[in-house]
Write an enzyme that holds these catalytic residues in place. Structure first.
Site, short mmCIF file in Angstrom:
data_model
loop_
_atom_site.label_atom_id
_atom_site.label_comp_id
_atom_site.label_asym_id
_atom_site.label_seq_id
_atom_site.Cartn_x
_atom_site.Cartn_y
_atom_site.Cartn_z
N SER A 183 57.66 31.50 5.23
CA SER A 183 56.27 31.43 4.81
C SER A 183 56.22 31.10 3.32
O SER A 183 57.11 31.48 2.55
CB SER A 183 55.59 32.78 5.05
OG SER A 183 54.32 32.82 4.42
N TYR A 226 56.36 41.93 3.87
CA TYR A 226 56.46 40.63 4.51
C TYR A 226 56.92 39.58 3.51
O TYR A 226 57.84 38.78 3.79
CB TYR A 226 55.11 40.25 5.10
CG TYR A 226 55.10 38.90 5.80
CD1 TYR A 226 55.66 38.75 7.06
CD2 TYR A 226 54.52 37.79 5.18
CE1 TYR A 226 55.64 37.52 7.71
CE2 TYR A 226 54.50 36.56 5.82
CZ TYR A 226 55.07 36.43 7.07
OH TYR A 226 55.06 35.21 7.70
#
Length: 234
Positions: free
Chosen positions: A140, A156
């Site tokens: 990401s 995350y």
């Protein structure tokens, strides 16, 4: 380009982006091993993908499960040519550092980072021996140090930053072996993790991982982070 003699393992392949990656790889002629923690979920995904798909019970957080799954995969197919490390979790919502639940941090790292490392460690030696391999780590832009401008989703983000570092190190270590290692940001995609309001569909989210997974012979692209097939800064 057809890749009929190749076998791909997609972790977290039973739904969302992982399922669509498997579908697109099968459309390109690859045999697809659908890795999922629940065997019934893997079997359902294989029915959706078609006859090129094979279910594989795989929990990336368990070293024993990874070892057994890769052993089974080799017995079924003879070897794994493509690895898409797609399994991942996002558990920390709007938490901000330094207030992070350690259990959430450990679970996130174990799935998103260490899990990918476990599977690569089991699969990559066979790729090196064969002189061919494609490893795609689904990451990401939240893990990009250059683009990091918020403390939201800290566990995350950190897990994806670590996964990006693993991508760079593996690519450097495997240079010249025929094994290419890259990271793909699928963007905010409608899935179990991305939620129903995400602007991108699974087909769009899967495009860059599939592109990297099927880089042709002679393409030396390795050690990069890509979104929409374009480089992103680390």
């Amino acid at each position: 380009m057809r890749h009929g003699s190749r076998t791909a393992l997609v972790t977290g392949g039973a739904r969302g982006i992982g399922l669509e990656i498997g579908r697109q790889l099968a459309d390109r002629g690859l045999r697809v091993l659908v890795g999922a923690r629940r065997p019934e979920a893997a079997e359902e995904a294989c029915r959706a993908i078609g006859p090129a798909a094979v279910p594989l019970s795989l929990d990336v957080t368990s070293a024993g499960s990874v070892t057994e799954a890769v052993r089974e995969a080799r017995e079924l197919t003879g070897g794994i040519d493509v690895l898409v490390n797609n399994a991942g979790v996002s558990l920390d919502g709007d938490l901000r550092p330094p207030h992070v639940d350690e259990d959430i941090l450990h679970t996130t790292l174990d799935t998103n980072f260490t899990g990918a490392w476990r599977v690569a460690q089991a699969v990559v030696p066979g790729m090196v021996e064969a002189g061919y391999g494609r490893v795609v780590n689904v990451t990401s832009s939240y893990g990009s140090l250059a683009l990091m401008d918020s403390g939201r989703h800290p566990a995350y983000r950190i897990s994806k930053t670590a996964l990006n570092a693993l991508t760079r190190m593996l690519a450097a270590e495997l240079a010249g072996t025929g094994v290419l290692v890259n990271a793909a940001d699928p963007g905010w995609t409608r899935s179990g993790m991305g939620g129903p309001s995400a602007p991108r569909g699974p087909r769009e989210g899967a495009d860059t991982p599939v592109w990297l997974a099927t880089l042709p012979d002679g393409d030396g692209t390795t050690g990069g982070l890509f979104a929409d097939r374009r480089p992103l800064p680390w």
